[in-house]
Design a protein around this motif. Structure first.
Motif, PDB file in Angstrom:
ATOM      1  N   GLN A 171       0.825  -1.201   0.000  1.00  0.00           N
ATOM      2  CA  GLN A 171       0.000   0.000   0.000  1.00  0.00           C
ATOM      3  C   GLN A 171       0.863   1.257   0.000  1.00  0.00           C
ATOM      4  O   GLN A 171       0.535   2.240  -0.657  1.00  0.00           O
ATOM      5  CB  GLN A 171      -0.930   0.009   1.217  1.00  0.00           C
ATOM      6  N   GLY A 172       1.976   1.222   0.745  1.00  0.00           N
ATOM      7  CA  GLY A 172       2.881   2.371   0.775  1.00  0.00           C
ATOM      8  C   GLY A 172       3.482   2.667  -0.586  1.00  0.00           C
ATOM      9  O   GLY A 172       3.650   3.828  -0.957  1.00  0.00           O
ATOM     10  N   MET A 173       3.813   1.620  -1.331  1.00  0.00           N
ATOM     11  CA  MET A 173       4.361   1.814  -2.675  1.00  0.00           C
ATOM     12  C   MET A 173       3.329   2.421  -3.615  1.00  0.00           C
ATOM     13  O   MET A 173       3.666   3.197  -4.512  1.00  0.00           O
ATOM     14  CB  MET A 173       4.860   0.481  -3.237  1.00  0.00           C
ATOM     15  N   LEU A 174       2.057   2.063  -3.413  1.00  0.00           N
ATOM     16  CA  LEU A 174       0.992   2.562  -4.284  1.00  0.00           C
ATOM     17  C   LEU A 174       0.282   3.784  -3.716  1.00  0.00           C
ATOM     18  O   LEU A 174      -0.716   4.229  -4.283  1.00  0.00           O
ATOM     19  CB  LEU A 174      -0.023   1.439  -4.527  1.00  0.00           C
ATOM     20  N   ARG A 175       0.754   4.283  -2.577  1.00  0.00           N
ATOM     21  CA  ARG A 175       0.194   5.447  -1.887  1.00  0.00           C
ATOM     22  C   ARG A 175      -1.263   5.245  -1.492  1.00  0.00           C
ATOM     23  O   ARG A 175      -2.045   6.191  -1.465  1.00  0.00           O
ATOM     24  CB  ARG A 175       0.348   6.704  -2.739  1.00  0.00           C
ATOM     25  N   SER A 176      -1.637   4.012  -1.211  1.00  0.00           N
ATOM     26  CA  SER A 176      -2.981   3.745  -0.703  1.00  0.00           C
ATOM     27  C   SER A 176      -2.853   3.318   0.751  1.00  0.00           C
ATOM     28  O   SER A 176      -1.754   3.201   1.276  1.00  0.00           O
ATOM     29  CB  SER A 176      -3.659   2.652  -1.533  1.00  0.00           C
ATOM     30  N   GLY A 177      -3.984   3.066   1.399  1.00  0.00           N
ATOM     31  CA  GLY A 177      -3.944   2.644   2.786  1.00  0.00           C
ATOM     32  C   GLY A 177      -5.331   2.537   3.371  1.00  0.00           C
ATOM     33  O   GLY A 177      -6.340   2.667   2.677  1.00  0.00           O
ATOM     34  N   THR A 178      -5.372   2.298   4.670  1.00  0.00           N
ATOM     35  CA  THR A 178      -6.621   2.139   5.397  1.00  0.00           C
ATOM     36  C   THR A 178      -6.773   3.291   6.374  1.00  0.00           C
ATOM     37  O   THR A 178      -5.851   3.606   7.115  1.00  0.00           O
ATOM     38  CB  THR A 178      -6.626   0.803   6.161  1.00  0.00           C
ATOM     39  N   VAL A 187      -4.009   7.989   0.217  1.00  0.00           N
ATOM     40  CA  VAL A 187      -4.552   7.955   1.572  1.00  0.00           C
ATOM     41  C   VAL A 187      -4.136   9.154   2.407  1.00  0.00           C
ATOM     42  O   VAL A 187      -4.929   9.674   3.197  1.00  0.00           O
ATOM     43  CB  VAL A 187      -4.188   6.622   2.264  1.00  0.00           C
ATOM     44  N   ARG A 188      -2.925   9.635   2.251  1.00  0.00           N
ATOM     45  CA  ARG A 188      -2.472  10.795   3.034  1.00  0.00           C
ATOM     46  C   ARG A 188      -3.257  12.054   2.647  1.00  0.00           C
ATOM     47  O   ARG A 188      -3.653  12.839   3.495  1.00  0.00           O
ATOM     48  CB  ARG A 188      -0.971  11.040   2.840  1.00  0.00           C
ATOM     49  N   PHE A 220      -6.280  12.085   1.266  1.00  0.00           N
ATOM     50  CA  PHE A 220      -7.669  11.899   1.688  1.00  0.00           C
ATOM     51  C   PHE A 220      -7.816  12.184   3.182  1.00  0.00           C
ATOM     52  O   PHE A 220      -8.770  12.848   3.605  1.00  0.00           O
ATOM     53  CB  PHE A 220      -8.129  10.477   1.362  1.00  0.00           C
ATOM     54  N   SER A 221      -6.878  11.698   3.999  1.00  0.00           N
ATOM     55  CA  SER A 221      -6.958  11.949   5.439  1.00  0.00           C
ATOM     56  C   SER A 221      -6.768  13.440   5.741  1.00  0.00           C
ATOM     57  O   SER A 221      -7.401  13.973   6.653  1.00  0.00           O
ATOM     58  CB  SER A 221      -5.928  11.115   6.193  1.00  0.00           C
ATOM     59  N   GLN A 222      -5.936  14.117   4.966  1.00  0.00           N
ATOM     60  CA  GLN A 222      -5.777  15.568   5.162  1.00  0.00           C
ATOM     61  C   GLN A 222      -7.054  16.307   4.788  1.00  0.00           C
ATOM     62  O   GLN A 222      -7.434  17.272   5.452  1.00  0.00           O
ATOM     63  CB  GLN A 222      -4.591  16.091   4.345  1.00  0.00           C
ATOM     64  N   PHE A 223      -7.747  15.844   3.754  1.00  0.00           N
ATOM     65  CA  PHE A 223      -9.038  16.434   3.399  1.00  0.00           C
ATOM     66  C   PHE A 223     -10.039  16.272   4.544  1.00  0.00           C
ATOM     67  O   PHE A 223     -10.819  17.174   4.826  1.00  0.00           O
ATOM     68  CB  PHE A 223      -9.603  15.797   2.125  1.00  0.00           C
ATOM     69  N   ILE A 224     -10.021  15.107   5.197  1.00  0.00           N
ATOM     70  CA  ILE A 224     -10.914  14.881   6.334  1.00  0.00           C
ATOM     71  C   ILE A 224     -10.589  15.854   7.459  1.00  0.00           C
ATOM     72  O   ILE A 224     -11.481  16.495   8.032  1.00  0.00           O
ATOM     73  CB  ILE A 224     -10.821  13.419   6.824  1.00  0.00           C
ATOM     74  N   LEU A 225      -9.308  15.989   7.784  1.00  0.00           N
ATOM     75  CA  LEU A 225      -8.905  16.894   8.863  1.00  0.00           C
ATOM     76  C   LEU A 225      -9.245  18.347   8.521  1.00  0.00           C
ATOM     77  O   LEU A 225      -9.689  19.110   9.390  1.00  0.00           O
ATOM     78  CB  LEU A 225      -7.419  16.735   9.148  1.00  0.00           C
TER      79      LEU A 225
END
Length: 196
Positions: free
Chosen positions: A128-135, A154-155, A157-162
């Motif tokens: 997931q880290g190589m593909l920049r995805s995650g949970t 994922v990073r 997307f999580s920043q958008f949430i914050l």
């Protein structure tokens, strides 16, 4: 999408799961199609009689259909099912909530208002880290939890949430548990502290 939004709510991001789950079905699709085409061509030239002379001569007319039917069964049973499973799940971030929508044979929506989110936890495996995805796991102060798996970028997307949580109007935000209580009326206290 407009049916999903409440009045005054704005769409920030809508995405599907990371497409890495489609790599193996794509490889299977290519290999099975090629093998079925080769086997059907080989059988249509009458090579089966030389290999198995004990088979009746009538089987040579329909024998090319066997690898074709087997290939269709594999492609529908595995490849198409995986594609539909990927396509059925989407993640939606609005100005007020995060949703996990599933639109397959069964329909389900699971969401969490941004005003209840207390923790945004991001977890990435090696691939997931190589593909920049995650949970992403969103938790509230209570036992409520929402997990979004294989979120692309994922990073971000999580920043958008914050950022969306920060932009909530003050009256919609839940006070942090460490905030002091200044209004001592019974209605303003948490239910555990109210007098009976």
């Amino acid at each position: 999408m407009r049916r999903l939004l409440d009045p005054g709510e704005q769409l920030i991001v809508r995405t599907r799961r990371q497409g890495r789950m489609l790599v193996l079905p794509a490889v299977v699709l290519i290999l099975v199609s090629g093998a079925a085409a080769f086997a059907a061509g080989w059988l249509s030239r009458g090579r089966l009689e030389a290999l198995a002379p004990w088979l009746p001569a009538e089987t040579s007319s329909w024998s090319p259909l066997v690898p074709t039917a087997l290939a269709v069964w594999i492609l529908v049973g595995y490849c198409l099912r995986e594609l539909l499973a990927w396509r059925s799940v989407s993640y939606v971030l609005t100005s007020r909530r995060v949703l996990r929508r599933e639109r397959g044979l069964t329909r389900s929506d699971r969401g969490m208002p941004l005003s209840l989110v207390r923790d945004v936890h991001v977890r990435q495996g090696f691939m997931q880290g190589m593909l920049r995805s995650g949970t992403i796991t969103l938790t509230s102060g209570q036992s409520a939890q929402l997990t979004l798996t294989d979120v692309p970028e994922v990073r971000r997307f999580s920043q958008f949430i914050l950022d969306a949580i920060e932009e909530l109007p003050l009256q919609e935000r839940q006070p942090d548990p460490g905030d002091e209580i200044t209004d001592f009326s019974d209605a303003s206290l948490p239910w555990e502290l109210r007098e009976d």
